[in-house]
Design a protein around this motif. Structure first.
Motif, short mmCIF file in Angstrom:
data_model
loop_
_atom_site.label_atom_id
_atom_site.label_comp_id
_atom_site.label_asym_id
_atom_site.label_seq_id
_atom_site.Cartn_x
_atom_site.Cartn_y
_atom_site.Cartn_z
N SER A 139 -10.57 -35.98 6.11
CA SER A 139 -10.24 -36.82 7.26
C SER A 139 -8.75 -36.86 7.56
N LEU A 140 -7.93 -36.25 6.70
CA LEU A 140 -6.48 -36.32 6.84
C LEU A 140 -5.95 -35.04 7.47
N PRO A 141 -5.36 -35.10 8.65
CA PRO A 141 -4.92 -33.88 9.34
C PRO A 141 -3.82 -33.12 8.62
N LEU A 142 -3.05 -33.78 7.75
CA LEU A 142 -1.96 -33.09 7.05
C LEU A 142 -2.42 -32.43 5.75
N LEU A 143 -3.71 -32.49 5.44
CA LEU A 143 -4.23 -31.95 4.18
C LEU A 143 -5.10 -30.74 4.46
N ASP A 144 -4.68 -29.60 3.99
CA ASP A 144 -5.41 -28.33 4.15
C ASP A 144 -6.11 -28.02 2.83
N LEU A 145 -7.41 -28.30 2.76
CA LEU A 145 -8.21 -28.08 1.55
C LEU A 145 -8.90 -26.73 1.66
N ARG A 146 -8.53 -25.82 0.78
CA ARG A 146 -9.05 -24.45 0.84
C ARG A 146 -9.96 -24.17 -0.35
N HIS A 147 -11.24 -23.96 -0.07
CA HIS A 147 -12.22 -23.64 -1.11
C HIS A 147 -12.25 -22.14 -1.35
N GLN A 148 -12.69 -21.76 -2.57
CA GLN A 148 -12.77 -20.37 -3.00
C GLN A 148 -11.42 -19.66 -2.86
N ASN A 149 -10.37 -20.39 -3.16
CA ASN A 149 -9.02 -19.83 -3.21
C ASN A 149 -8.52 -19.96 -4.65
N ARG A 150 -8.57 -18.87 -5.39
CA ARG A 150 -8.28 -18.89 -6.82
C ARG A 150 -6.87 -18.36 -7.08
N VAL A 151 -6.03 -19.18 -7.69
CA VAL A 151 -4.68 -18.76 -8.03
C VAL A 151 -4.74 -17.82 -9.23
N VAL A 152 -4.13 -16.63 -9.09
CA VAL A 152 -4.14 -15.65 -10.17
C VAL A 152 -2.74 -15.36 -10.69
N GLY A 153 -1.72 -15.86 -10.03
CA GLY A 153 -0.37 -15.65 -10.50
C GLY A 153 0.61 -16.61 -9.86
N VAL A 154 1.64 -16.99 -10.59
CA VAL A 154 2.66 -17.92 -10.10
C VAL A 154 4.03 -17.42 -10.54
N HIS A 155 4.98 -17.43 -9.60
CA HIS A 155 6.37 -17.11 -9.93
C HIS A 155 7.24 -18.23 -9.39
N ALA A 156 8.06 -18.80 -10.24
CA ALA A 156 8.92 -19.91 -9.84
C ALA A 156 10.38 -19.49 -9.95
N SER A 157 11.15 -19.80 -8.90
CA SER A 157 12.59 -19.57 -8.92
C SER A 157 13.29 -20.90 -8.69
N ALA A 158 14.58 -20.87 -8.54
CA ALA A 158 15.34 -22.12 -8.40
C ALA A 158 15.03 -22.85 -7.11
N ASP A 159 14.63 -22.12 -6.06
CA ASP A 159 14.45 -22.79 -4.76
C ASP A 159 13.07 -22.62 -4.15
N THR A 160 12.16 -21.92 -4.85
CA THR A 160 10.82 -21.75 -4.28
C THR A 160 9.83 -21.38 -5.37
N VAL A 161 8.55 -21.56 -5.05
CA VAL A 161 7.46 -21.13 -5.93
C VAL A 161 6.55 -20.22 -5.11
N THR A 162 6.23 -19.05 -5.64
CA THR A 162 5.35 -18.11 -4.95
C THR A 162 4.04 -17.99 -5.72
N LEU A 163 2.94 -18.03 -5.00
CA LEU A 163 1.61 -17.95 -5.61
C LEU A 163 0.86 -16.74 -5.07
#
Length: 554
Positions: A139-163
């Protein structure tokens, strides 16, 4: 009902990144759409922060899982907009009964003080909680709920995170200013970043089963030590909604999980507990082990961890799910303020500090419970059984019986965000404590105090006469500016403020009693309904300094 409800599928919609084949950067991404991830996402979205919530699956939780929701958790769920649904569907209980062999040795009653909105505990299957939270999320327009989206990798730097995310239509990359990992004890985010949780595994196994049965058993928590129907072990029984009952059987470390899950092993155990005269339908069955552990820190740059991804405890005492939702409660307002430029990034360090304190408290209580429930030596077993034998007759021994100390909120009395007291008070409402609820009214409108607290800072001023409040004009100045503070005058007699300030009436006197209120007393309340500071008289300059302290700007 059990098997149809929990397997409802959620619609898959291709992500915008897949459709545009571009890297999109989001303010906040949350991984894991269990109760903790959903609660965090809802909290942020309803406070104006766009958030993407990635759900690996497309169905609700299987089985009852975390079922006990304590008072503080219900109060948080009220603020998230699902408290009424949870209470209406759940089974409230106050009485817990403890048995040793074939005798009841004592009982406790969680009935709260009078004039509280929520009961001590309700039992609600996790799939219902998840469903209520998902419907709220949608019910919340600012919330994007994505099903069947599986995170397989994460890279974090000082100013951003990439998935890197896998979907039925292929993979895509996305970026985030901030990432919140709520993806459970086997957290992909944690593994991707090479991080670990530290602690102790418990060498025992437990069988858990949901059954549907028509019975007149009371809605109580029953715990057996060494019962005749399951000698040498423990058993726990809880009532849930839909005539569903949850049973936990201790099995011992040498039990084979796959064998013990078979119906021909489970059904005789249940019949030995219930008796042959009760017909029941067997639902979800699982064998589990657990660990007591946590991460050393919950913030790693732009990545924050919550729920089981951050810490794990035993299920006895209902400390897992309640702690996770309280993580979300602590994190949401801090992350919102950082995203919106209202506070520095250092505010997020206080999330780690405060919730590590809570995790250690929960771990200590959980470990003590398991040491009592599952003695490891003949000496500790003899001590445990002696305590249980004495508890039937002597009150001092009952305090030593530990079948799972039930979840209570952590008082953050050592938090760096607090302004220390300068006056002596009585009662529990100290800086760092979560606010007690009280009935209030304004004119003819009756409401609960906590329904008016949360999301923003609030300043409560106790005044005998709301028309005669010192520095009233200065109080009006707190209402504007970059970081607004809502001011409420609390009065025992009602009335109006000529300065246009909100007036609420403590018509039962419960507020004065619980908060040790005196004419002129002032409280600064954090957005998560914890007390940040209190004074015996109003000084707007001190209030501004305390706000800076509570937002890590002092």
């Amino acid at each position: 009902m059990i098997n149809t409800y929990q397997h409802e599928k959620q619609a898959y919609i291709p992500a915008p990144e897949l459709q545009s084949n571009t890297l999109i950067r989001h303010p906040v991404v949350i991984v894991g759409a269990g109760p903790v991830g959903l609660a965090t996402a809802i909290d942020l979205a309803q406070q104006g922060v766009p958030v993407v919530l990635l759900d690996e699956g497309d169905a609700l939780a299987v089985g009852s899982r975390g079922i006990c929701l304590a008072t503080r958790t219900l109060e948080i769920l009220d603020r998230l907009g699902v408290g009424d649904e949870c209470v209406a569907k759940g089974v409230g209980w106050d009485v817990g009964r403890t048995f040793f062999r074939d005798k009841e040795i004592y009982r406790f009653n969680l009935q709260p003080q009078p004039d509280h909105h929520r009961a001590g505990v309700i039992n609600l299957q996790q799939y219902y909680l998840e469903d209520f939270l998902r419907q709220r999320a949608k019910s919340l327009p600012l919330l994007d709920l994505r099903h069947q989206n599986r995170v397989v990798g994460v890279h974090a730097s000082a100013d951003t995170v990439t998935l890197q995310v896998d979907t039925p239509d292929g993979s895509y990359a996305m970026a985030a200013d901030w990432l919140v990992a709520c993806d459970g004890p086997r957290s992909t985010v944690r593994r991707s970043l090479g991080l670990e949780a530290e602690g102790t595994p418990f060498m025992d196994r437990f069988l858990v089963a949901d059954i549907t049965i028509q019975t007149d058993f009371p809605a109580e928590r029953w715990f057996w030590f060494d019962p005749p129907f399951h000698p040498g072990q423990s058993v726990l029984l809880h009532h849930q909604s839909d005539n569903t009952w949850r049973i936990d059987f201790q099995l011992g470390w040498n039990a084979d999980p796959e064998t013990e899950k078979q119906a021909n092993r489970v059904i005789p155990r249940i019949r030995s507990l219930l008796g042959e005269e009760h017909e029941f339908e067997l639902g979800w069955v699982e064998v589990y082990t657990f660990q007591c552990r946590r991460m050393p820190r919950l913030r790693h740059g732009r990545v924050l961890f919550a729920g089981d991804a951050a810490h794990q405890v035993s299920p006895f005492g209902a400390r897992g799910s309640n702690a996770g939702i309280q993580d979300a409660d602590n994190l949401g307002w801090k992350l919102r303020m950082v995203v919106q430029g209202l506070a520095p990034e250092q505010l997020l360090d206080s999330y780690s500090d405060e919730r590590i304190l809570a995790a250690d408290e929960n771990l200590q209580n959980s470990a003590r419970s398991m040491d009592f429930i599952t003695p490891k030596t003949k000496t500790t077993l003899a001590f445990r059984n002696a305590v249980l034998g004495l508890a039937q007759h002597y009150p001092f021994a009952r305090a030593l019986v530990n079948s799972g100390r039930l979840s209570v909120p952590t008082v953050l009395k050592e938090s760096a965000l607090n302004t220390p007291d300068t006056t002596q008070y009585t009662g529990d409402m100290i800086p760092g404590a979560p606010c007690d609820d009280c009935p209030m009214r304004a004119q003819v409108d009756h409401f609960w105090l906590l329904s008016r607290l949360g999301n923003d800072f609030k300043l409560l001023v106790y005044a005998e006469d709301p028309a005669k409040v010192e520095q009233a004009s200065a109080l009006q100045g707190l209402l504007g500016g970059k970081l607004s503070v809502d001011v409420m005058l609390v009065t025992p007699k009602g009335g109006r403020s000529p300065h246009g300030l909100q007036v609420i009436e403590d018509y039962t006197g419960r507020f004065a009693e619980r908060y040790d209120a005196r004419p002129g007393t002032v409280w600064l309340i954090r957005p998560d309904q914890h007390i940040a500071a209190r004074w015996d008289q109003l000084d707007v300059a001190q209030v501004r300094q305390a706000i800076s302290q509570a937002t890590a700007q002092a």
